[in-house]
Design an enzyme around this catalytic site. Sequence first.
Site, PDB file in Angstrom:
ATOM      1  N   HIS A  48       0.832  -1.205   0.000  1.00 17.64           N
ATOM      2  CA  HIS A  48       0.000   0.000   0.000  1.00 17.64           C
ATOM      3  C   HIS A  48       0.870   1.260   0.000  1.00 17.64           C
ATOM      4  O   HIS A  48       2.097   1.191   0.058  1.00 17.64           O
ATOM      5  CB  HIS A  48      -0.913   0.008   1.230  1.00 17.64           C
ATOM      6  CG  HIS A  48      -0.160  -0.017   2.519  1.00 17.64           C
ATOM      7  ND1 HIS A  48       0.402  -1.172   3.010  1.00 17.64           N
ATOM      8  CD2 HIS A  48       0.179   0.966   3.408  1.00 17.64           C
ATOM      9  CE1 HIS A  48       1.021  -0.892   4.159  1.00 17.64           C
ATOM     10  NE2 HIS A  48       0.904   0.385   4.413  1.00 17.64           N
ATOM     11  N   THR A  51       3.696   5.813  -3.000  1.00 20.38           N
ATOM     12  CA  THR A  51       4.924   5.802  -3.811  1.00 20.38           C
ATOM     13  C   THR A  51       5.932   4.743  -3.385  1.00 20.38           C
ATOM     14  O   THR A  51       5.982   4.328  -2.230  1.00 20.38           O
ATOM     15  CB  THR A  51       5.633   7.177  -3.726  1.00 20.38           C
ATOM     16  OG1 THR A  51       5.817   7.516  -2.352  1.00 20.38           O
ATOM     17  CG2 THR A  51       4.843   8.271  -4.425  1.00 20.38           C
ATOM     18  N   ARG A  52       6.736   4.320  -4.368  1.00 22.01           N
ATOM     19  CA  ARG A  52       7.910   3.471  -4.148  1.00 22.01           C
ATOM     20  C   ARG A  52       9.019   3.975  -5.075  1.00 22.01           C
ATOM     21  O   ARG A  52       8.733   4.550  -6.121  1.00 22.01           O
ATOM     22  CB  ARG A  52       7.632   2.003  -4.522  1.00 22.01           C
ATOM     23  CG  ARG A  52       6.622   1.278  -3.667  1.00 22.01           C
ATOM     24  CD  ARG A  52       7.115   1.024  -2.252  1.00 22.01           C
ATOM     25  NE  ARG A  52       6.204   0.168  -1.500  1.00 22.01           N
ATOM     26  CZ  ARG A  52       5.053   0.559  -0.974  1.00 22.01           C
ATOM     27  NH1 ARG A  52       4.656   1.811  -1.113  1.00 22.01           N
ATOM     28  NH2 ARG A  52       4.291  -0.281  -0.296  1.00 22.01           N
ATOM     29  N   LYS A 270       9.080  11.999   2.172  1.00 23.97           N
ATOM     30  CA  LYS A 270       9.164  10.673   2.794  1.00 23.97           C
ATOM     31  C   LYS A 270      10.629  10.295   2.972  1.00 23.97           C
ATOM     32  O   LYS A 270      11.375  10.216   2.002  1.00 23.97           O
ATOM     33  CB  LYS A 270       8.467   9.635   1.902  1.00 23.97           C
ATOM     34  CG  LYS A 270       8.403   8.245   2.545  1.00 23.97           C
ATOM     35  CD  LYS A 270       8.127   7.121   1.538  1.00 23.97           C
ATOM     36  CE  LYS A 270       6.710   7.037   1.071  1.00 23.97           C
ATOM     37  NZ  LYS A 270       6.441   5.771   0.324  1.00 23.97           N
ATOM     38  N   HIS A 274      15.737   1.831   6.531  1.00 26.79           N
ATOM     39  CA  HIS A 274      15.448   0.615   5.761  1.00 26.79           C
ATOM     40  C   HIS A 274      15.508  -0.648   6.626  1.00 26.79           C
ATOM     41  O   HIS A 274      16.128  -1.639   6.281  1.00 26.79           O
ATOM     42  CB  HIS A 274      16.423   0.515   4.585  1.00 26.79           C
ATOM     43  CG  HIS A 274      16.047  -0.488   3.542  1.00 26.79           C
ATOM     44  ND1 HIS A 274      14.785  -0.575   3.010  1.00 26.79           N
ATOM     45  CD2 HIS A 274      16.771  -1.470   2.931  1.00 26.79           C
ATOM     46  CE1 HIS A 274      14.753  -1.549   2.123  1.00 26.79           C
ATOM     47  NE2 HIS A 274      15.949  -2.111   2.062  1.00 26.79           N
ATOM     48  N   CYS A 317       4.219   0.035   7.576  1.00 22.38           N
ATOM     49  CA  CYS A 317       4.331  -0.924   6.480  1.00 22.38           C
ATOM     50  C   CYS A 317       5.033  -2.141   7.075  1.00 22.38           C
ATOM     51  O   CYS A 317       5.515  -2.095   8.198  1.00 22.38           O
ATOM     52  CB  CYS A 317       5.150  -0.315   5.342  1.00 22.38           C
ATOM     53  SG  CYS A 317       5.201  -1.325   3.841  1.00 22.38           S
ATOM     54  N   LYS A 350       9.179  -2.772  -7.073  1.00 18.88           N
ATOM     55  CA  LYS A 350       9.534  -2.365  -8.443  1.00 18.88           C
ATOM     56  C   LYS A 350       9.684  -3.545  -9.400  1.00 18.88           C
ATOM     57  O   LYS A 350       9.618  -3.382 -10.617  1.00 18.88           O
ATOM     58  CB  LYS A 350      10.813  -1.521  -8.426  1.00 18.88           C
ATOM     59  CG  LYS A 350      12.026  -2.224  -7.863  1.00 18.88           C
ATOM     60  CD  LYS A 350      13.182  -1.253  -7.710  1.00 18.88           C
ATOM     61  CE  LYS A 350      14.193  -1.621  -6.660  1.00 18.88           C
ATOM     62  NZ  LYS A 350      13.678  -1.935  -5.334  1.00 18.88           N
TER      63      LYS A 350
END
Length: 388
Positions: A48, A51-52, A270, A274, A317, A350
């Site tokens: 969801h 953006t990525r 954003k 990571h 997430c 991606k």
Amino acid sequence: MSAQQVYDCVVIGAGVQGSFTAYHLAKRNRKTLLLEQFVLPHSRGSSHGQTRIIRKAYEEDFYTRMMEESYQQWAQLEKEAGVQLYRQTGLLFMGPENSSNYLLVKNTLLKNKVPTVILRRDNFHQHIPNVVLTEGDGALVEVTAGVLFADRALKAAQGQFQKLGGVIRDNEKVTEIKPGPVVMVTTSEGVYHAKSVIITAGPWTNKLLAHTGFQLPLETVKINVCYWRERIPGTYGVKQRFPCFVLTESLETKKHIYGLPSNEYPGLVKICYHMGSKTDPDYRDLQTDKSDIDILKRYVARCIPGLIPEPAVVESCMYTLTPDRHFVLDYHPNHSNIVIGAGFSGHGFKFGPLVGKLLCELTLGEAPSFDLSPFRLRRFQSKTKSAL
């Protein structure tokens, strides 16, 4: 549904990987059912959000080569669905200039002839104002990288799947999988039969695999997705051509920090750490660790002076991590008509259109388009286990 109706394929999990797998199977004229435990669209998993990042910047050649085709497939879906799914922003890649991580990525980009601009300390600010490059860090820009519009992409893949005759049933949780020549899948709403089943259930993968007597070495972590307010609106916006960025390590942490230009929330950028803290996907928000946000606050204060170093919005997430952070794309070890796509480790979105194609090829018993040895189960031989 009559008990006699048999699907060619049932795909369990309608995130990006499952939706594209279903789309490719329907393209190949397979009668396909896509099951999703939550009402679509939802924000409970890993696919969801607005953006990525899309990029070819990787240490490993095989990811860079795979992304070549993935870009083509994203463009194909844009054409079919008539919607923009990708925006080119470039990717600023930074890290200690003599570190193996930075040098491997730089060499992989150059070796694969990916359009890349190497920045020097004396021209960095000319290209990237409002960011501080740490002493001793190198920087480059991968020109063709950019932003994928994630929610829109998911909707487009699912819409095309339905146009091809595919069936989506959401709000149906799978409660049992009974392997056999025809697999029986029981949900909260009914029973389905399929010649093949593809499991693309993200953080819920092992809960489903338990029904088949098998477990993968997967760890689910909750990610704090942080948005930081610009002091002057527009400073870090896509219209100002501010790029996405990845920082391999910093004074604050050895982990990657990444960011995307302000877009979905005007005036908010954003920037995320990571990695996250271990969680159970059914109780995601019991995990309240915010140590990553403290690291980000220190980094933003030091290196991105145009942002207020306190997140204005924090969303959630999940990543599903494998021990080596490479994906799992393979057959179930005991049932060749059950295929697993899992462990996308926070960098799989991606690849969605290509992963869908590869899982489709595995399901149909075809030779995969790419060498899947980095993604096979056998690399975990000592770590996979029977759940019986």
